[in-house]
Motif scaffolding. Structure first.
Motif, mmCIF file in Angstrom:
data_model
loop_
_atom_site.group_PDB
_atom_site.id
_atom_site.type_symbol
_atom_site.label_atom_id
_atom_site.label_comp_id
_atom_site.label_asym_id
_atom_site.label_seq_id
_atom_site.Cartn_x
_atom_site.Cartn_y
_atom_site.Cartn_z
ATOM 1 N N TRP A 38 0.816 -1.213 0.000
ATOM 2 C CA TRP A 38 0.000 0.000 0.000
ATOM 3 C C TRP A 38 0.848 1.261 0.000
ATOM 4 O O TRP A 38 0.475 2.264 -0.628
ATOM 5 C CB TRP A 38 -0.916 0.001 1.232
ATOM 6 N N GLU A 39 1.981 1.248 0.711
ATOM 7 C CA GLU A 39 2.803 2.455 0.801
ATOM 8 C C GLU A 39 3.390 2.839 -0.547
ATOM 9 O O GLU A 39 3.629 4.022 -0.820
ATOM 10 C CB GLU A 39 3.913 2.251 1.834
ATOM 11 N N VAL A 40 3.621 1.855 -1.420
ATOM 12 C CA VAL A 40 4.137 2.162 -2.758
ATOM 13 C C VAL A 40 3.059 2.827 -3.615
ATOM 14 O O VAL A 40 3.314 3.814 -4.318
ATOM 15 C CB VAL A 40 4.660 0.880 -3.435
ATOM 16 N N PHE A 41 1.843 2.285 -3.563
ATOM 17 C CA PHE A 41 0.749 2.860 -4.346
ATOM 18 C C PHE A 41 0.311 4.222 -3.803
ATOM 19 O O PHE A 41 -0.242 5.036 -4.530
ATOM 20 C CB PHE A 41 -0.449 1.901 -4.345
ATOM 21 N N GLU A 42 0.583 4.451 -2.513
ATOM 22 C CA GLU A 42 0.110 5.682 -1.880
ATOM 23 C C GLU A 42 0.866 6.910 -2.360
ATOM 24 O O GLU A 42 0.346 8.030 -2.312
ATOM 25 C CB GLU A 42 0.240 5.564 -0.367
ATOM 26 N N ILE A 43 2.066 6.705 -2.891
ATOM 27 C CA ILE A 43 2.891 7.855 -3.282
ATOM 28 C C ILE A 43 2.215 8.646 -4.400
ATOM 29 O O ILE A 43 2.091 9.872 -4.342
ATOM 30 C CB ILE A 43 4.293 7.367 -3.719
ATOM 31 N N LYS A 44 1.747 7.939 -5.422
ATOM 32 C CA LYS A 44 1.078 8.638 -6.526
ATOM 33 C C LYS A 44 -0.302 9.125 -6.117
ATOM 34 O O LYS A 44 -0.762 10.179 -6.575
ATOM 35 C CB LYS A 44 0.973 7.703 -7.738
ATOM 36 N N LEU A 60 -5.448 5.756 0.951
ATOM 37 C CA LEU A 60 -5.504 4.927 -0.257
ATOM 38 C C LEU A 60 -5.959 3.511 0.059
ATOM 39 O O LEU A 60 -6.741 2.918 -0.688
ATOM 40 C CB LEU A 60 -4.124 4.892 -0.920
ATOM 41 N N GLN A 61 -5.479 2.942 1.174
ATOM 42 C CA GLN A 61 -5.851 1.568 1.491
ATOM 43 C C GLN A 61 -7.347 1.432 1.683
ATOM 44 O O GLN A 61 -7.938 0.424 1.299
ATOM 45 C CB GLN A 61 -5.113 1.100 2.754
ATOM 46 N N MET A 62 -7.980 2.427 2.243
ATOM 47 C CA MET A 62 -9.431 2.379 2.405
ATOM 48 C C MET A 62 -10.132 2.524 1.063
ATOM 49 O O MET A 62 -11.108 1.814 0.777
ATOM 50 C CB MET A 62 -9.896 3.468 3.370
ATOM 51 N N ALA A 63 -9.651 3.426 0.215
ATOM 52 C CA ALA A 63 -10.293 3.665 -1.078
ATOM 53 C C ALA A 63 -10.107 2.483 -2.016
ATOM 54 O O ALA A 63 -11.078 1.902 -2.524
ATOM 55 C CB ALA A 63 -9.738 4.942 -1.709
ATOM 56 N N LEU A 64 -8.854 2.096 -2.247
ATOM 57 C CA LEU A 64 -8.582 0.999 -3.169
ATOM 58 C C LEU A 64 -9.043 -0.337 -2.604
ATOM 59 O O LEU A 64 -9.569 -1.186 -3.334
ATOM 60 C CB LEU A 64 -7.088 0.946 -3.486
ATOM 61 N N GLY A 65 -8.883 -0.534 -1.286
ATOM 62 C CA GLY A 65 -9.342 -1.784 -0.684
ATOM 63 C C GLY A 65 -10.843 -1.964 -0.793
ATOM 64 O O GLY A 65 -11.327 -3.076 -1.059
ATOM 65 N N GLY A 95 -7.637 -1.162 6.155
ATOM 66 C CA GLY A 95 -6.665 -0.394 6.925
ATOM 67 C C GLY A 95 -7.162 0.214 8.211
ATOM 68 O O GLY A 95 -6.500 1.116 8.755
ATOM 69 N N LEU A 96 -8.294 -0.220 8.752
ATOM 70 C CA LEU A 96 -8.744 0.308 10.038
ATOM 71 C C LEU A 96 -7.851 -0.214 11.154
ATOM 72 O O LEU A 96 -7.331 -1.330 11.098
ATOM 73 C CB LEU A 96 -10.197 -0.069 10.294
ATOM 74 N N SER A 97 -7.702 0.587 12.211
ATOM 75 C CA SER A 97 -6.832 0.202 13.324
ATOM 76 C C SER A 97 -7.464 -0.836 14.232
ATOM 77 O O SER A 97 -6.772 -1.481 15.012
ATOM 78 C CB SER A 97 -6.466 1.444 14.143
ATOM 79 N N GLY A 98 -8.763 -0.997 14.167
ATOM 80 C CA GLY A 98 -9.464 -1.977 14.987
ATOM 81 C C GLY A 98 -10.897 -2.105 14.523
ATOM 82 O O GLY A 98 -11.397 -1.312 13.713
ATOM 83 N N TYR A 99 -11.566 -3.112 15.064
ATOM 84 C CA TYR A 99 -12.959 -3.341 14.657
ATOM 85 C C TYR A 99 -13.847 -2.251 15.240
ATOM 86 O O TYR A 99 -13.729 -1.871 16.406
ATOM 87 C CB TYR A 99 -13.430 -4.706 15.153
ATOM 88 N N GLN A 100 -14.756 -1.729 14.417
ATOM 89 C CA GLN A 100 -15.692 -0.703 14.852
ATOM 90 C C GLN A 100 -17.070 -1.011 14.269
ATOM 91 O O GLN A 100 -17.192 -1.557 13.178
ATOM 92 C CB GLN A 100 -15.221 0.684 14.389
ATOM 93 N N LEU A 109 -19.191 8.231 -1.043
ATOM 94 C CA LEU A 109 -17.760 8.444 -1.237
ATOM 95 C C LEU A 109 -17.166 7.479 -2.251
ATOM 96 O O LEU A 109 -16.092 7.746 -2.808
ATOM 97 C CB LEU A 109 -17.016 8.302 0.098
ATOM 98 N N LEU A 110 -17.820 6.363 -2.505
ATOM 99 C CA LEU A 110 -17.288 5.410 -3.479
ATOM 100 C C LEU A 110 -17.229 6.015 -4.880
ATOM 101 O O LEU A 110 -16.392 5.616 -5.696
ATOM 102 C CB LEU A 110 -18.141 4.143 -3.477
#
Length: 480
Positions: A38-44, A60-65, A95-100, A109-110
């Protein structure tokens, strides 16, 4: 405004699980989330937000995921948000930090996610994932290092390139001429009514009830003769022509339509000109034919298939490498000749691998004289019979056997199209904008490769475990 991912979990142990919730670390979504860079794709992706003010965009991880999950299960936007809210594995993947229990974002937003993550970004991510996987799987002494070393036409060719074309149909109504004109008439009547109320203009006669009655009388008929079709087309053309004349007179006087109505009026004007031309010439063909008023970029793609001879959507050329990973070589809403895609696809293969493929598996439309000459100069074997009278020598029989094997191997690209159309949404594109339709097609190929990479890694892992188990059983047997 965008902030890089600095608080997102980096491992399964960092994910905050509620008391009593047990998650399997071998789950496919957990394994894939840890494997995607994800960190590589996040740059662009971060470059899309040059401003340092305003609301913070979703990572990005939330959007693309989220788009990957939607493409895998073919959820609607609202259903996708519900599934992510209920599933902790999907929350970990985005990419969430925990279950919510609260939804991580709104369904609206999609639409922004699909606009921001363009086709070019997805294709670059697809190439990166394939190159990384091929790099890890190749042997240490392999010459396929992807350095781009020029092997030249006399160098050693390796690998196989399979190339074929298909169409990604869009979810639109079948474009009959009378129904398109009736839709154009209804939209023109709406624009006329709005302008009349906005500027206090007298509302002209539009014959709405008569036009609607005549169209329904035609549409309810089970079978239509040529005479009936021409008669209904002539009536609808007259109604559209009258409404266009009203609007053109108002525009000449300085009354301006709304911003979203300008493109609509231009499309309807072009549609009327095309339909009137075909009516006058008594033909059914015209260049750049409009098949949808709301999506004027769509064109009829003649495929010649028994089930669907003509499809309406984007035409794309797909290539498969020796490992079965797919890449989009060319995509366009205009109909084009697939034979022009072979040379660029082979050259891109040479740039990636550093050598030309040993064989290129294509169907008849790619086997032009120019493409045959191009492959022959570079020592590439093209599938299919040679030109000229077939020979009966022993060498010809051996070549026939090789050609039969090439045709068998070429089935892989047809199988890839079938999987992506049935399982990854390529068979029916439901997005409405031109850029989102292209990104949806590219996402289907990308997600298919992602799960293909995951399955192969799992197979290699289980095979590795099986070999060690067999070796341990052998040592136990020898010890006894």
């Amino acid at each position: 405004m965008y902030k890089p991912m600095n608080q997102t979990q980096h491992s399964f142990l960092d994910f905050n699980q509620p008391l009593g919730l047990h998650m399997n670390p071998k789950n496919r979504w957990i394994q894939m989330a840890d494997r995607v860079p994800w960190e590589v794709f996040e740059i662009k992706y971060a470059g899309l937000f040059p401003s340092e003010t305003g609301n913070v965009a979703k990572p990005l991880q939330m959007a693309l995921g989220s788009l990957i999950i939607q493409k895998k299960f073919q959820y609607s936007d609202r259903e996708l948000v519900e599934q992510i809210t209920e599933n902790p594995y999907l929350q970990y993947f985005i990419g969430l930090s925990g279950y919510q229990e609260k939804a991580p974002f709104e369904a609206s937003l999609l639409v922004l996610f699909r606009k921001r993550i363009t086709m070019e970004m997805i294709m670059e991510a697809n190439d990166y994932m394939i190159d990384q996987n091929n790099h890890h799987n190749e042997p240490p002494n392999s010459s396929g290092n992807g350095t781009g070393t020029d092997a030249g036409p006399t160098g050693e060719n390796k690998g196989t390139l399979i190339l074929d074309a298909s169409c990604a149909p869009v979810n639109i109504r079948f474009p009959q001429d009378v129904s398109l004109l009736n839709e154009a008439r209804e939209k023109l009547e709406t624009v006329i009514y709005r302008l009349s109320k906005a500027y206090g203009l007298p509302l002209p006669r539009r014959y709405r009830r008569r036009a609607r009655k005549e169209y329904l009388s035609f549409a309810k008929g089970k079978k239509h003769s040529k005479k009936q079709v021409r008669k209904a087309t002539k009536k609808q053309l007259s109604y559209v022509r009258r409404d266009l004349s009203y609007l053109e007179a108002w525009l000449a006087e300085g009354y301006a339509p709304a911003a979203d109505e300008i493109g609509l009026l231009l499309t309807i004007r072009k549609l009327y000109e095309q339909q009137n031309q075909m009516y006058q010439e008594k033909s059914h063909k015209v260049s750049n034919r409009i098949v949808s008023i709301r999506q004027p970029w769509l064109r009829p793609i003649v495929r010649g298939k028994a089930k669907t001879p003509v499809e309406f959507g984007a035409k794309l050329d797909l290539s498969l490498d020796g490992n079965g990973y797919a890449r989009i070589e060319k995509i366009s809403f205009e109909a084009y000749n697939e034979g022009t895609c072979l040379e660029p696809a082979v050259e891109r293969y040479h740039e990636r691998m550093g050598y030309y493929p040993e064989r290129v598996l294509v169907d008849q439309i790619y086997r032009t004289r120019d493409n045959r000459r191009y492959c022959q100069e570079r020592g590439i074997r093209m599938s299919g019979p040679k030109l000229g009278r077939p020979s009966q020598t022993a060498e010809a029989k051996a070549e026939k056997k090789v050609a039969c094997q090439d045709n068998t191997d070429r089935i892989a690209v047809g199988r890839e199209f079938s999987v992506e159309k049935h399982s990854y949404g390529l068979g029916l594109i439901v997005t409405k904008l031109e850029e989102t339709q292209l990104s949806s097609i590219a996402l289907s190929v990308f997600v298919s490769n992602l799960f293909k990479i995951q399955r192969r890694i799992f197979c290699a892992f289980f095979r590795y475990c099986g070999e060690w188990k067999a070796f341990a059983d052998y040592l136990t047997l020898m010890a006894t």
